[in-house]
Design a protein around this motif. Sequence first.
Motif, PDB file in Angstrom:
ATOM      1  N   SER A  22       1.208  -1.599   0.311  1.00  8.86           N
ATOM      2  CA  SER A  22      -0.061  -0.178  -0.013  1.00  8.86           C
ATOM      3  C   SER A  22       0.691   1.651   0.203  1.00  8.86           C
ATOM      4  N   PHE A  23       2.163   1.146   1.328  1.00  8.80           N
ATOM      5  CA  PHE A  23       2.445   2.560   1.137  1.00  8.80           C
ATOM      6  C   PHE A  23       3.876   2.435  -0.496  1.00  8.80           C
ATOM      7  N   SER A  24       4.463   1.308  -1.068  1.00 12.84           N
ATOM      8  CA  SER A  24       4.668   1.275  -1.690  1.00 12.84           C
ATOM      9  C   SER A  24       3.357   2.540  -3.362  1.00 12.84           C
ATOM     10  N   LEU A  25       2.753   1.524  -3.391  1.00  9.25           N
ATOM     11  CA  LEU A  25       1.871   2.368  -4.161  1.00  9.25           C
ATOM     12  C   LEU A  25       1.712   3.945  -3.581  1.00  9.25           C
ATOM     13  N   PHE A  26       1.060   3.922  -2.614  1.00  8.25           N
ATOM     14  CA  PHE A  26       1.121   5.493  -2.355  1.00  8.25           C
ATOM     15  C   PHE A  26       2.278   6.755  -2.720  1.00  8.25           C
ATOM     16  N   GLY A  27       3.954   6.031  -2.813  1.00 13.65           N
ATOM     17  CA  GLY A  27       5.204   6.479  -3.504  1.00 13.65           C
ATOM     18  C   GLY A  27       4.856   6.341  -4.488  1.00 13.65           C
ATOM     19  N   PHE A  28       4.794   5.493  -5.308  1.00 12.60           N
ATOM     20  CA  PHE A  28       4.342   5.823  -6.908  1.00 12.60           C
ATOM     21  C   PHE A  28       2.892   6.892  -7.175  1.00 12.60           C
ATOM     22  N   ILE A  29       2.450   7.502  -6.489  1.00  6.69           N
ATOM     23  CA  ILE A  29       2.249   8.501  -6.328  1.00  6.69           C
ATOM     24  C   ILE A  29       2.118   9.530  -6.709  1.00  6.69           C
ATOM     25  N   ILE A  30       3.410  10.074  -5.234  1.00  9.85           N
ATOM     26  CA  ILE A  30       4.367  11.181  -5.068  1.00  9.85           C
ATOM     27  C   ILE A  30       5.233  11.173  -5.451  1.00  9.85           C
ATOM     28  N   LEU A  79     -10.920  -4.101  12.074  1.00 13.50           N
ATOM     29  CA  LEU A  79     -11.064  -2.394  11.431  1.00 13.50           C
ATOM     30  C   LEU A  79      -9.233  -2.322  10.552  1.00 13.50           C
ATOM     31  N   SER A  80      -8.135  -3.167  11.369  1.00 13.47           N
ATOM     32  CA  SER A  80      -7.108  -2.733  10.566  1.00 13.47           C
ATOM     33  C   SER A  80      -7.241  -2.649   9.062  1.00 13.47           C
ATOM     34  N   LEU A  81      -7.987  -4.277   8.902  1.00  9.57           N
ATOM     35  CA  LEU A  81      -6.983  -4.526   7.920  1.00  9.57           C
ATOM     36  C   LEU A  81      -8.234  -3.739   6.674  1.00  9.57           C
ATOM     37  N   LEU A  82      -9.144  -3.607   7.170  1.00 11.14           N
ATOM     38  CA  LEU A  82     -10.331  -2.979   6.427  1.00 11.14           C
ATOM     39  C   LEU A  82      -9.508  -1.444   6.321  1.00 11.14           C
ATOM     40  N   ALA A  83      -9.194  -0.656   6.830  1.00 13.33           N
ATOM     41  CA  ALA A  83      -8.390   0.262   7.149  1.00 13.33           C
ATOM     42  C   ALA A  83      -6.714   0.181   5.625  1.00 13.33           C
ATOM     43  N   ILE A  84      -6.223  -0.926   5.694  1.00 12.45           N
ATOM     44  CA  ILE A  84      -4.977  -1.362   4.904  1.00 12.45           C
ATOM     45  C   ILE A  84      -5.849  -1.314   3.597  1.00 12.45           C
ATOM     46  N   ALA A  85      -6.242  -2.561   3.768  1.00 12.65           N
ATOM     47  CA  ALA A  85      -7.506  -3.014   2.192  1.00 12.65           C
ATOM     48  C   ALA A  85      -7.487  -1.765   1.352  1.00 12.65           C
ATOM     49  N   GLY A  86      -8.882  -0.592   2.222  1.00 12.13           N
ATOM     50  CA  GLY A  86      -9.463   0.643   1.633  1.00 12.13           C
ATOM     51  C   GLY A  86      -8.469   1.351   1.223  1.00 12.13           C
ATOM     52  N   PHE A  87      -7.223   1.325   1.882  1.00 13.25           N
ATOM     53  CA  PHE A  87      -6.223   2.704   1.139  1.00 13.25           C
ATOM     54  C   PHE A  87      -4.878   1.909   0.309  1.00 13.25           C
ATOM     55  N   THR A  88      -4.799   0.885   0.024  1.00  8.11           N
ATOM     56  CA  THR A  88      -4.784  -0.353  -1.009  1.00  8.11           C
ATOM     57  C   THR A  88      -5.649   0.593  -2.261  1.00  8.11           C
ATOM     58  N   PRO A 139      -5.377   7.133  10.201  1.00  2.00           N
ATOM     59  CA  PRO A 139      -4.807   5.991  10.317  1.00  2.00           C
ATOM     60  C   PRO A 139      -3.564   5.426  10.164  1.00  2.00           C
ATOM     61  N   VAL A 140      -2.290   5.561  10.521  1.00  2.98           N
ATOM     62  CA  VAL A 140      -1.876   4.790  11.321  1.00  2.98           C
ATOM     63  C   VAL A 140      -1.707   4.447  12.445  1.00  2.98           C
ATOM     64  N   VAL A 141      -2.751   4.343  12.905  1.00  7.07           N
ATOM     65  CA  VAL A 141      -3.350   4.321  14.332  1.00  7.07           C
ATOM     66  C   VAL A 141      -3.527   2.252  13.408  1.00  7.07           C
ATOM     67  N   TYR A 142      -4.377   2.856  12.276  1.00 11.52           N
ATOM     68  CA  TYR A 142      -4.726   0.769  12.854  1.00 11.52           C
ATOM     69  C   TYR A 142      -3.861  -0.253  11.836  1.00 11.52           C
ATOM     70  N   LEU A 143      -3.030   0.620  11.118  1.00 10.96           N
ATOM     71  CA  LEU A 143      -1.631  -0.359  10.596  1.00 10.96           C
ATOM     72  C   LEU A 143      -0.337  -0.483  12.027  1.00 10.96           C
ATOM     73  N   ILE A 144       0.037   0.269  12.907  1.00  9.00           N
ATOM     74  CA  ILE A 144       0.601  -0.058  13.707  1.00  9.00           C
ATOM     75  C   ILE A 144      -0.739  -1.199  14.747  1.00  9.00           C
ATOM     76  N   SER A 145      -1.196  -1.036  15.343  1.00  3.20           N
ATOM     77  CA  SER A 145      -2.131  -1.487  16.279  1.00  3.20           C
ATOM     78  C   SER A 145      -2.178  -3.039  15.846  1.00  3.20           C
ATOM     79  N   GLY A 146      -2.616  -3.029  14.428  1.00  5.30           N
ATOM     80  CA  GLY A 146      -2.956  -4.925  13.841  1.00  5.30           C
ATOM     81  C   GLY A 146      -1.703  -5.434  14.023  1.00  5.30           C
ATOM     82  N   PHE A 147      -0.645  -4.366  13.541  1.00  4.19           N
ATOM     83  CA  PHE A 147       0.807  -5.245  12.944  1.00  4.19           C
ATOM     84  C   PHE A 147       1.127  -5.427  14.856  1.00  4.19           C
TER      85      PHE A 147
END
Length: 253
Positions: A149-157, A225-234, A203-211
Amino acid sequence: MNFSAIWAMYTSEMVRFFRTIAQSFISPVLSTSLYFVVFGAAIGSRIDQVEGVSYGAFIVPGLIMLSVMTQAISNASFGIYFPKFIGTIYELLSAPVNFLEVVLGFVGAAATKALFIGVVILVTAGLFVDFEIQHPLAMVLFLLLTCLSFSLFGFIIGIWAQNFEQLQLIPLLVITPLVFLGGSFYSISMLPPIWQKITLFNPVVYLISGFRWSFFGTADVPVGLSLLAIAGFTALCMGVIWWIFRTGWRIRA
């Protein structure tokens, strides 16, 4: 699907990574060591446990997320920006490849690099503190999804950026503060009630919490909710990239 083109783009990016393999691995190891010295030793000596886990072990998931997110963004943004900078992006656009194949090549390489860094930091952390991974499959899943997901975000940047300074703008001024304020070095349950509610908008709270849940079985927010957040971001990042290639925004200009 043009697998030859995907492989060519992927290997080209990976070759560039392995040219600086010492720098790529030594830098995160030193950074992780410094974090453990400062947070684990200095601060950890004053904090016995957090949610039943020693403070040194508690910060391991947050350290991994911090490095993985920043490395994924950095690698993906530079990977697509450099062809724009030297003009070879037009050769890519005129080649018989679609946007999905371009994304698989560049983003796949960036996600692989970030995954390497995450594994290196995990091994390095094991030299400083003892910890167990209660849900190893969930840990791998969260790590892979974060890299992707963050590689996709970096691609946009990388497509958005018009100079090298802008490549570092969002990672330094947005992502890093969000990670530090997202419970990477503390549990949000330690905050006053009003700040706990405000932090949930990060939004980072959900990633760190799930991890962290995959390591210790404790989480600040529900794992689903953490999985849903990262899937939605992707999905959101993929939609934006599709729109960029469809319209040619900042690619064909």
